[in-house]
Design a protein around this motif. Structure first.
Motif, mmCIF file in Angstrom:
data_model
loop_
_atom_site.group_PDB
_atom_site.id
_atom_site.type_symbol
_atom_site.label_atom_id
_atom_site.label_comp_id
_atom_site.label_asym_id
_atom_site.label_seq_id
_atom_site.Cartn_x
_atom_site.Cartn_y
_atom_site.Cartn_z
ATOM 1 N N ILE A 161 -15.823 -4.666 3.985
ATOM 2 C CA ILE A 161 -15.578 -3.470 4.785
ATOM 3 C C ILE A 161 -16.872 -2.661 4.961
ATOM 4 O O ILE A 161 -17.571 -2.372 3.995
ATOM 5 C CB ILE A 161 -14.456 -2.630 4.107
ATOM 6 N N ASN A 162 -17.160 -2.366 6.227
ATOM 7 C CA ASN A 162 -18.325 -1.558 6.618
ATOM 8 C C ASN A 162 -19.674 -2.097 6.116
ATOM 9 O O ASN A 162 -20.618 -1.323 5.939
ATOM 10 C CB ASN A 162 -18.148 -0.092 6.188
ATOM 11 N N HIS A 178 -12.903 -7.368 6.772
ATOM 12 C CA HIS A 178 -11.857 -6.362 6.661
ATOM 13 C C HIS A 178 -12.122 -5.213 7.633
ATOM 14 O O HIS A 178 -13.079 -4.466 7.462
ATOM 15 C CB HIS A 178 -11.844 -5.843 5.211
ATOM 16 N N THR A 179 -11.308 -5.118 8.649
ATOM 17 C CA THR A 179 -11.377 -3.954 9.528
ATOM 18 C C THR A 179 -10.661 -2.803 8.835
ATOM 19 O O THR A 179 -9.470 -2.887 8.554
ATOM 20 C CB THR A 179 -10.692 -4.249 10.881
ATOM 21 N N ALA A 180 -11.428 -1.738 8.566
ATOM 22 C CA ALA A 180 -10.858 -0.602 7.828
ATOM 23 C C ALA A 180 -9.636 -0.042 8.544
ATOM 24 O O ALA A 180 -9.598 0.002 9.775
ATOM 25 C CB ALA A 180 -11.918 0.492 7.673
ATOM 26 N N PHE A 181 -8.667 0.373 7.765
ATOM 27 C CA PHE A 181 -7.488 1.054 8.318
ATOM 28 C C PHE A 181 -7.917 2.224 9.205
ATOM 29 O O PHE A 181 -7.357 2.433 10.288
ATOM 30 C CB PHE A 181 -6.613 1.558 7.154
ATOM 31 N N ASP A 182 -8.939 2.957 8.743
ATOM 32 C CA ASP A 182 -9.359 4.173 9.457
ATOM 33 C C ASP A 182 -10.004 3.909 10.809
ATOM 34 O O ASP A 182 -10.234 4.863 11.563
ATOM 35 C CB ASP A 182 -10.314 4.999 8.575
ATOM 36 N N VAL A 183 -10.338 2.656 11.133
ATOM 37 C CA VAL A 183 -10.924 2.383 12.450
ATOM 38 C C VAL A 183 -10.090 1.394 13.277
ATOM 39 O O VAL A 183 -10.488 1.020 14.375
ATOM 40 C CB VAL A 183 -12.395 1.885 12.347
ATOM 41 N N ASP A 216 0.809 -1.227 0.000
ATOM 42 C CA ASP A 216 0.000 0.000 0.000
ATOM 43 C C ASP A 216 0.832 1.261 0.000
ATOM 44 O O ASP A 216 0.421 2.282 -0.518
ATOM 45 C CB ASP A 216 -0.847 0.043 1.288
ATOM 46 N N THR A 229 -5.164 -0.387 -2.792
ATOM 47 C CA THR A 229 -5.968 0.679 -3.391
ATOM 48 C C THR A 229 -5.185 1.990 -3.577
ATOM 49 O O THR A 229 -5.231 2.573 -4.665
ATOM 50 C CB THR A 229 -7.235 0.932 -2.548
#
Lengths: 209, 209
Positions: free
Chosen positions: B111-112, B134-139, B8, B33
């Motif tokens: 994700i989400n 998938h646990t989002a990077f942002d959380v 990434d 991404t």
């Protein structure tokens, strides 16, 4: 009101030609998601360089790593970056932080958001610039169009401005203009027109100044 | 079980170096991404060419125009393409069509996704290959991890295999292996390790054959 042309299926050379032909009608050049998947930030950089008066929107449809991904788009010369309404709040907030740091703008793409009114109210408090109702390309064949969703968003926003995308064409633009939106996104209707300059000018003619 | 490394934040040169160093431990190289946003399909093509034995996953996180966007990824040399679980069914079905035409595979990134069990059951009937919690990077900072979600998915899938991503590290990999997943995605734990080869080998050591 601004006219945004979505560049999804053309080569970079064709995009540049289109933007030359539609000068004066198109205010925002959208580098579409498939274009980014294929070419990355190359078209953003190139269009920004060649058309400094046109705003470039990077349709990255960010879903995670909001600040990190938006940084890449703004650094490449985008004026506006998209993030998905279905993403986490933290992701949208990250894109807003990135936009503030780069003097850029954020458009939230509400594609496939289920409770549109509730999610719009939440996002409207996050400091985004545009909330865009968007009928997905993959469901346009079923006859859906974004006008009803635009009405829902217009009813509940207090801070952001509305935008509309998804199959907008000459026959539907008047109703959208009557309902009101800051940005009207047109893709195929201009890109696939025989005379792109004429079509863009005609569509721009419907918009209120 | 396969070990997938998410690329990434590294340059293409660093990625190539990492894949050289971790040969034998890493089965799937994920072009992340942000990497796609920045470089498009260039890293997919390059990694596919240099490492023909490694499967390349293009983490395009497709949200619309499923078949069209997946085509671009498979044509560039991707073996696996990601589509979002929050997208329309028609979009996921389009990616599945593209995969069949290119002899490729589909991973759905959950994700989400709010009602995970229900959506997993729906997607499991669509002919996808992998369903990835998938646990989002942002959380991830909030302490969330994907193990509980993996249990939910494993309980309801009948056709697809499960995958897991989001902050997986040496301390958490054993519990994931015990729960079971076909693909375990590791990003920072390998990319940011002092000794990447050693870390990848150690993590691969936990996986069941």
């Amino acid at each position: 009101m601004k006219l945004q042309v979505a560049l999804d299926t053309l080569s970079l050379e064709e995009c540049i030609q289109l933007l030359e032909q539609t000068k004066g009608s198109v205010e925002i050049a959208e580098v579409g998601t498939p274009f980014i998947i294929e070419e990355g930030m190359v078209p953003v950089k190139e269009i920004h360089k060649r058309f400094p008066k046109v705003e470039v929107l990077a349709d990255a449809k960010i879903m995670d790593a909001g600040e990190f991904e938006a940084d890449k788009c703004f650094e490449a010369g985008a004026s506006i970056v998209t993030v998905l309404g279905v993403s986490h709040d933290e992701t949208i907030q990250g894109v807003v932080r990135s936009a503030k740091n780069h003097n850029g703008k954020v458009m939230v793409d509400m594609i496939n958001v289920h409770d549109l009114a509730t999610r719009t109210k939440e996002i409207d408090e996050m400091g985004v610039d545009y909330i865009c109702v968007h009928t997905a390309f993959d469901v346009q064949q079923s006859g859906q169009d974004p006008l009803e969703e635009l009405k829902i968003v217009n009813k509940v926003i207090n801070h952001a401005k509305s935008a509309v995308a998804g199959g907008v064409k000459l026959e539907t633009i008047q109703d959208i203009v009557n309902e009101g939106a800051e940005i009207i996104v047109v893709g195929g209707a201009i890109c696939n027109a025989k005379n792109r300059a004429k079509m863009a000018k005609e569509m721009k003619g419907y918009l209120k100044s």
